[in-house]
Design a protein around this motif. Structure first.
Motif, PDB file in Angstrom:
ATOM      1  N   PRO A 168       0.803  -1.227   0.000  1.00 44.28           N
ATOM      2  CA  PRO A 168       0.000   0.000   0.000  1.00 44.28           C
ATOM      3  C   PRO A 168       0.835   1.275   0.000  1.00 44.28           C
ATOM      4  O   PRO A 168       0.461   2.259  -0.638  1.00 44.28           O
ATOM      5  CB  PRO A 168      -0.824  -0.128   1.283  1.00 44.28           C
ATOM      6  CG  PRO A 168      -0.866  -1.586   1.579  1.00 44.28           C
ATOM      7  CD  PRO A 168       0.440  -2.127   1.103  1.00 44.28           C
ATOM      8  N   SER A 172       0.554   3.922  -3.028  1.00 43.64           N
ATOM      9  CA  SER A 172       0.048   5.294  -2.866  1.00 43.64           C
ATOM     10  C   SER A 172       0.994   6.305  -3.489  1.00 43.64           C
ATOM     11  O   SER A 172       0.562   7.315  -4.058  1.00 43.64           O
ATOM     12  CB  SER A 172      -0.154   5.603  -1.384  1.00 43.64           C
ATOM     13  OG  SER A 172       1.080   5.740  -0.700  1.00 43.64           O
ATOM     14  N   ARG A 345     -10.640  -6.546   3.707  1.00 44.57           N
ATOM     15  CA  ARG A 345      -9.523  -5.620   3.863  1.00 44.57           C
ATOM     16  C   ARG A 345      -8.319  -6.275   4.507  1.00 44.57           C
ATOM     17  O   ARG A 345      -7.220  -5.716   4.484  1.00 44.57           O
ATOM     18  CB  ARG A 345      -9.954  -4.408   4.688  1.00 44.57           C
ATOM     19  CG  ARG A 345     -10.983  -3.520   4.007  1.00 44.57           C
ATOM     20  CD  ARG A 345     -11.468  -2.422   4.929  1.00 44.57           C
ATOM     21  NE  ARG A 345     -12.151  -2.971   6.105  1.00 44.57           N
ATOM     22  CZ  ARG A 345     -12.606  -2.226   7.106  1.00 44.57           C
ATOM     23  NH1 ARG A 345     -12.443  -0.909   7.076  1.00 44.57           N
ATOM     24  NH2 ARG A 345     -13.223  -2.795   8.120  1.00 44.57           N
ATOM     25  N   ARG A 352      -2.570  -5.567   1.974  1.00 46.20           N
ATOM     26  CA  ARG A 352      -3.914  -5.000   2.065  1.00 46.20           C
ATOM     27  C   ARG A 352      -3.969  -3.954   3.179  1.00 46.20           C
ATOM     28  O   ARG A 352      -3.005  -3.736   3.898  1.00 46.20           O
ATOM     29  CB  ARG A 352      -4.942  -6.103   2.311  1.00 46.20           C
ATOM     30  CG  ARG A 352      -4.963  -7.135   1.198  1.00 46.20           C
ATOM     31  CD  ARG A 352      -6.165  -8.025   1.287  1.00 46.20           C
ATOM     32  NE  ARG A 352      -6.017  -9.183   0.413  1.00 46.20           N
ATOM     33  CZ  ARG A 352      -6.899 -10.164   0.325  1.00 46.20           C
ATOM     34  NH1 ARG A 352      -8.002 -10.118   1.070  1.00 46.20           N
ATOM     35  NH2 ARG A 352      -6.692 -11.185  -0.477  1.00 46.20           N
ATOM     36  N   ALA A 353      -5.145  -3.347   3.312  1.00 44.50           N
ATOM     37  CA  ALA A 353      -5.300  -2.265   4.291  1.00 44.50           C
ATOM     38  C   ALA A 353      -5.048  -2.746   5.710  1.00 44.50           C
ATOM     39  O   ALA A 353      -4.499  -2.018   6.543  1.00 44.50           O
ATOM     40  CB  ALA A 353      -6.697  -1.668   4.166  1.00 44.50           C
ATOM     41  N   ARG A 459      -0.190   2.447   5.730  1.00 40.72           N
ATOM     42  CA  ARG A 459      -1.546   1.899   5.633  1.00 40.72           C
ATOM     43  C   ARG A 459      -2.523   2.568   6.584  1.00 40.72           C
ATOM     44  O   ARG A 459      -3.672   2.829   6.232  1.00 40.72           O
ATOM     45  CB  ARG A 459      -1.518   0.397   5.926  1.00 40.72           C
ATOM     46  CG  ARG A 459      -0.867  -0.440   4.872  1.00 40.72           C
ATOM     47  CD  ARG A 459      -1.094  -1.912   5.151  1.00 40.72           C
ATOM     48  NE  ARG A 459      -0.451  -2.345   6.384  1.00 40.72           N
ATOM     49  CZ  ARG A 459      -0.694  -3.514   6.989  1.00 40.72           C
ATOM     50  NH1 ARG A 459      -1.596  -4.327   6.481  1.00 40.72           N
ATOM     51  NH2 ARG A 459      -0.052  -3.857   8.081  1.00 40.72           N
ATOM     52  N   LEU A 462      -3.627   5.770   5.026  1.00 35.29           N
ATOM     53  CA  LEU A 462      -4.298   5.654   3.729  1.00 35.29           C
ATOM     54  C   LEU A 462      -5.707   5.098   3.860  1.00 35.29           C
ATOM     55  O   LEU A 462      -6.632   5.553   3.168  1.00 35.29           O
ATOM     56  CB  LEU A 462      -3.477   4.751   2.803  1.00 35.29           C
ATOM     57  CG  LEU A 462      -2.106   5.276   2.382  1.00 35.29           C
ATOM     58  CD1 LEU A 462      -1.279   4.148   1.779  1.00 35.29           C
ATOM     59  CD2 LEU A 462      -2.263   6.416   1.385  1.00 35.29           C
ATOM     60  N   THR A 463      -5.855   4.100   4.725  1.00 36.41           N
ATOM     61  CA  THR A 463      -7.168   3.455   4.884  1.00 36.41           C
ATOM     62  C   THR A 463      -7.447   3.203   6.356  1.00 36.41           C
ATOM     63  O   THR A 463      -7.485   2.057   6.801  1.00 36.41           O
ATOM     64  CB  THR A 463      -7.203   2.120   4.103  1.00 36.41           C
ATOM     65  OG1 THR A 463      -6.045   1.342   4.476  1.00 36.41           O
ATOM     66  CG2 THR A 463      -7.209   2.340   2.613  1.00 36.41           C
ATOM     67  N   PRO A 469      -9.452   9.152   5.277  1.00 36.38           N
ATOM     68  CA  PRO A 469      -8.175   8.720   4.689  1.00 36.38           C
ATOM     69  C   PRO A 469      -7.313   9.933   4.330  1.00 36.38           C
ATOM     70  O   PRO A 469      -7.828  10.984   3.958  1.00 36.38           O
ATOM     71  CB  PRO A 469      -8.582   7.961   3.432  1.00 36.38           C
ATOM     72  CG  PRO A 469     -10.024   7.643   3.615  1.00 36.38           C
ATOM     73  CD  PRO A 469     -10.602   8.739   4.448  1.00 36.38           C
ATOM     74  N   ASP A 471      -4.069  11.245   1.980  1.00 37.78           N
ATOM     75  CA  ASP A 471      -3.262  10.908   0.799  1.00 37.78           C
ATOM     76  C   ASP A 471      -1.796  11.223   1.090  1.00 37.78           C
ATOM     77  O   ASP A 471      -1.220  12.174   0.567  1.00 37.78           O
ATOM     78  CB  ASP A 471      -3.754  11.692  -0.417  1.00 37.78           C
ATOM     79  CG  ASP A 471      -3.134  11.202  -1.714  1.00 37.78           C
ATOM     80  OD1 ASP A 471      -2.291  10.279  -1.654  1.00 37.78           O
ATOM     81  OD2 ASP A 471      -3.473  11.733  -2.773  1.00 37.78           O
TER      82      ASP A 471
END
Length: 915
Positions: A168, A172, A345, A352-353, A459, A462-463, A469, A471
């Motif tokens: 992730p 990103s 997720r 993954r998140a 992570r 981001l999530t 979230p 960026d």
């Protein structure tokens, strides 16, 4: 049905603007069979993969593919759609596919899109095609795999895709870079990516950049050093110390008082960290788990927070919550963990998140401390913790608190990142409330910084499970490329049939004269700032990336040939300038190219990939090049169109100039820049290096194309003549119209391998020596079609009466002597009185041709490889002629330079004109 070969098109290509994979399928027993010929095939296939009913196919609407199945389509086409559906089912979002015939019975190329950031070395595309073939063959045989079997197959494919995917954090950063138009290149299956080109390029590996301090990383990697460094600067950190033995750890417990934390001195991701330790036994066991080097610290109160600092700015903050489950009065702890892990997720590792919760020994110890076991049923709403640490890597979750961070905390984290020396730092804090002001720095410290992380995971920002979230990938990219930079350097792409290498070299020469360090790829190799770093046919994507990835390069000039484009795609996404020299018959019969129109389709990719607002330089004298502007994908209306040509009366040029456009033309013996009605003479044709006083008109065309490209990138017109005068073709463009002397015989060496190139070269020799004073030593490549070889032979027969033929060392799939025999036959049929001799290799051929030549005549040498030919010429005593051929008379000159014969003769020979 089987895969004959598989190749990856890593960039824009003839099919689409994104990466793709091409699988050549041999249908074997299914060749010529259509789906409508197999009873029940369509129904069985749709039972296995109902999602196929949504595929549009050529109909442009859902159900289009099903109609094709029922009406009858070939099994290569079916495999394409099944491959795309399998890809979608494993979360690999692609939609483009195409199946085309190869010209061989039962063989098809199946083209499917690849995700733009998938590794070029990924195994996933090949495995998907194999799985699609297996499923199609199974259904053809009358079987339908069960839902369980299909799910197992998909799970295996999904696991492979997940293992090869970037994490992730890297993902990103890549996404943020692409939104900014920054070129991205991923290295193999790693998370190492290059952002930007040339001297503007940067490297990133997850949340670490090429500017991340190695000292800072080492400091952050040693928890004891970090704690001491921060403590000495007045940063609130827990009291503690390092322990190299269990007894030392126990002694620290006594000095600090319970509870304490024991963690590996060089650990990461919360592994083997033990909290809430109060007894010597607990501390000794925790020390043993660290492997022998530990830090023992007083446990601080408060919540667990992570603050992300990028380039000295706090860009995100999250509260981290340790892995836990909440009871429902029915399920056991183990069942609740299984339910939590069913969240899509959650996955293994960091792909993954969230990370799956593992009920291991560490989790069971935490459970026992709370009076529970994995088999315990929790009361409704009861919270049970499964880890002491709140790391996402051990199953934790996060809540965004960026907007709540108090200015005291912001300043504290900025200081910490600066003290450790990290451009990107994840700072772990224990605080009662991140939104409250910090308490005065009195002893003992009850809250503060507990750790500093280099290469922090992104992570949680981001999530987050809760909250907005952030960026943070964009924040990192903005820090790497300040001021809105897209990280690009000017790039010129050159393609065409003939003249590509010469034009590329001329452009690089002109631009380097403007003070820019040029990187260049050509048929002969890769050159960086005037130095050859690789000798090879370097016209494909790998060589382009070699130039674009070099941190010294300020402008890239990339020869882009048909072969690399078809087999591997472009090595770049966009260029600033695209040059197309000409399009004539060559390489037909290769890579599925059967006509000049096919060849034009391939060359058009270079025109299509000139960025909006960029410059497209096209040959107005070539009808196939002219036709490119009408192609929808070229979008000529979005580009600055610049023409070049030798015929100033060409209607295309006239109309373009009448509209105020720009062109570079040959006019009255001068290379001229034309803009609207204005004409600016740049250089006399007679003074163009390698044009032999104007005899080599194709060199004038190449020079005009190069000037147009250089001007598009800002080269000043007043400096062009001087810079061109410094271009030494024998040194900077060897083997392309290079002139030598052996005694009283001139030797003209060129790389002409197709009818158009041979005709242009022979016209040059005829203007200088006359048609009857030319001898040739010629080889032609065996991978050309018979009709193209015959056309070349006819050009030779028309241009010379004495020819020595020899074979390439690589016959390229033909029998030894086959090409020479074909050429000899065609030459004799065209001109019976020709003297045609066949020699054994280039050494005998050149020596024989020189013997056939009389004093004052010229020998044309067409070679396969330049280095051995140059060495052999040296053995024969050949010396550079310095642009002055040994001639007995001048046969005539181009009409564009009337009356110039006597002047040019004096310039070339240094004496009054003869004849």
């Amino acid at each position: 049905m089987k895969i004959e070969c598989l190749r990856r098109l890593r960039g824009p290509n003839v099919y689409l603007s994104r990466p793709a994979v091409v699988a050549r399928l041999c249908l074997e027993d299914l060749a010529g069979v259509e789906t409508s010929d197999v009873t029940g095939f369509t129904e069985r296939l749709l039972r296995a993969m109902p999602g196929l009913s949504e595929h549009h196919c050529a109909a442009g609407a859902p159900g289009g593919f099903v109609s094709r199945l029922r009406n009858g389509t070939y099994f290569g086409h079916v495999t394409e759609h099944v491959c795309i559906e399998l890809s979608q089912l494993i979360g690999r979002d692609v939609s483009f596919g195409r199946t085309v015939g190869t010209g061989q019975a039962g063989a098809y190329d199946v083209i499917t899109e690849c995700p733009v950031d998938e590794s070029p070395e990924s195994r996933v595309p090949g495995e998907l095609v194999r799985a699609a073939i297996g499923l199609v063959c199974e259904v053809h045989g009358g079987s339908v795999p069960s839902a369980r079997v299909l799910a197992e197959r998909l799970a295996g494919l999904a696991a492979l895709a997940e293992r090869e995917a970037t994490g992730p954090s890297t993902r990103s950063i890549i996404a943020a870079a692409r939104r900014r138009g920054i070129p991205v290149e991923r290295f193999d299956d790693l998370s190492l990516v290059r952002l930007g080109w040339g001297h503007r390029r940067r490297l990133a590996w997850a949340a670490m950049t090429d500017r991340t301090s190695a000292v800072g990383v080492d400091i952050a990697g040693d928890k004891h050093v970090t704690r001491r460094l921060l403590d000495s600067a007045g940063i609130p950190v827990p009291a503690g110390g390092a322990a190299a033995a269990a007894a030392e750890a126990v002694q620290l417990l006594r000095e600090l008082g319970a509870p304490v934390v024991v963690k590996p001195r060089h650990g990461r991701q919360g592994r083997d960290v033990a909290l809430h330790l109060a007894t010597p036994g607990e501390v000794s066991r925790a020390f043993a788990a660290t492997g022998g080097e530990a830090v023992v610290e007083r446990q601080l109160d408060g919540r667990d927070y992570r603050v992300l600092v990028v380039a000295g700015e706090v860009v995100a903050a999250a509260e981290r919550i340790a892995a836990h489950v909440v009871g429902d009065g029915r399920a056991t702890v183990a069942e609740l963990v299984e339910q939590a892990n069913a969240d899509p997720r959650r996955g293994l590792g960091h792909s993954r998140a969230l990370t799956r919760i593992v009920l291991d020994d560490a989790a069971e110890r935490v459970l026992r401390r709370q009076g529970h076991s994995p088999g315990a049923v929790l009361a409704d709403g009861e919270v049970v913790w499964l880890r002491d640490t709140a790391n996402l890597s051990t199953g934790g979750t996060s809540r965004d608190v960026t907007d709540q961070v108090h200015t005291d905390v912001t300043r504290l984290c900025q200081r910490v990142a600066a003290l450790v020396g990290l451009d990107i730092a994840g700072i772990d804090l224990r605080l009662p409330d991140i939104g409250a002001p910090l308490a005065p720095g009195d002893e003992p410290v009850t809250s503060g910084v507990i750790e500093v992380n280099a290469v922090p995971g992104l992570r949680m920002h981001l999530t987050p499970v809760h909250g907005r979230p952030r960026d943070v990938g964009d924040a990192i990219v903005r820090a790497m490329f300040p001021g809105g930079s897209d990280g690009r350097i000017p790039a010129v792409a050159v393609t065409g049939t003939n003249g590509k290498t010469t034009v590329t070299r001329l452009i690089a020469h002109l631009l380097s004269g403007s003070g820019m360090r040029a990187g260049m790829t050509t048929t002969d190799g890769v050159v960086i700032d005037g130095r050859t770093i690789q000798v090879a046919d370097a016209t494909g994507p790998r060589s382009a990336q070699m130039v674009l990835g070099d941190p010294h390069v300020e402008v890239a000039v990339l020869e882009t040939a048909r072969g690399g484009l078809l087999r591997r795609g472009l090595g770049y996404d966009w260029s600033d300038v695209g040059v197309i020299t000409n399009i004539t018959a060559d390489h037909l019969g290769q890579d599925g190219l059967e006509s000049i129109e096919d060849l034009a389709h391939v060359k058009a990719v270079v025109a299509e990939r000139v960025r909006d607002g960029g410059t497209l330089v096209l040959n107005a004298d070539d009808p196939w090049v002219r036709s490119l502007v009408d192609r929808p994908r070229v979008r000529a209306d979005r580009k600055r169109l610049v023409w070049f040509g030798l015929d100033g009366t060409n209607p295309v040029l006239s109309e373009h100039l009448a509209r105020g456009g720009a062109a570079y033309v040959l006019h009255d013996g001068w290379l001229v820049q034309a803009t609207g009605a204005r004409r600016t003479p740049l250089l006399r044709l007679a003074d163009v290096p390698g044009a032999y006083g104007g005899a080599a008109l194709h060199v004038a065309a190449n020079t005009l194309a190069a000037i147009a490209a250089a001007r598009a990138l800002g080269a000043r017109p007043e400096s062009l003549a001087d810079r061109l005068g410094e271009f030494d073709p024998s040194v900077e463009n060897p083997g392309r119209g290079t002139l030598f002397r052996i005694g009283d015989v001139s030797v003209f060496v060129d790389y002409a391998h197709n009818p158009a190139a041979l005709a242009a070269t022979l016209r040059t020799l005829h203007r200088l020596w006359g048609a009857e004073r030319c001898v040739a030593a010629v080889t032609l490549p065996g991978d050309r079609r018979d009709d193209l070889l015959a056309a070349s032979a006819q050009v030779l027969a028309d241009g010379v009466t004495r020819v020595v033929l020899y074979e390439d060392s690589d016959p390229r799939g033909r029998m030894s002597g086959e090409v020479s025999a074909l050429v000899e036959r065609e030459m004799r049929a065209r001109r019976r009185q020709s003297t045609v001799v066949r020699a054994d290799g280039y050494r005998d051929a050149v020596a024989g041709a020189v013997r056939l030549a009389a004093p004052g005549e010229v020998v044309l040498v067409i070679y396969e490889k330049w280095a051995p030919m140059r060495a052999w010429l040296a053995e024969l005593g050949a010396v550079p002629a310095g642009g002055a051929p040994v001639v007995a008379s001048f046969a005539g000159w181009p009409s564009t330079a009337p009356g110039a014969t006597r002047q040019v003769a004096r310039r070339l020979t240094g004496s009054p004109a003869r004849g």
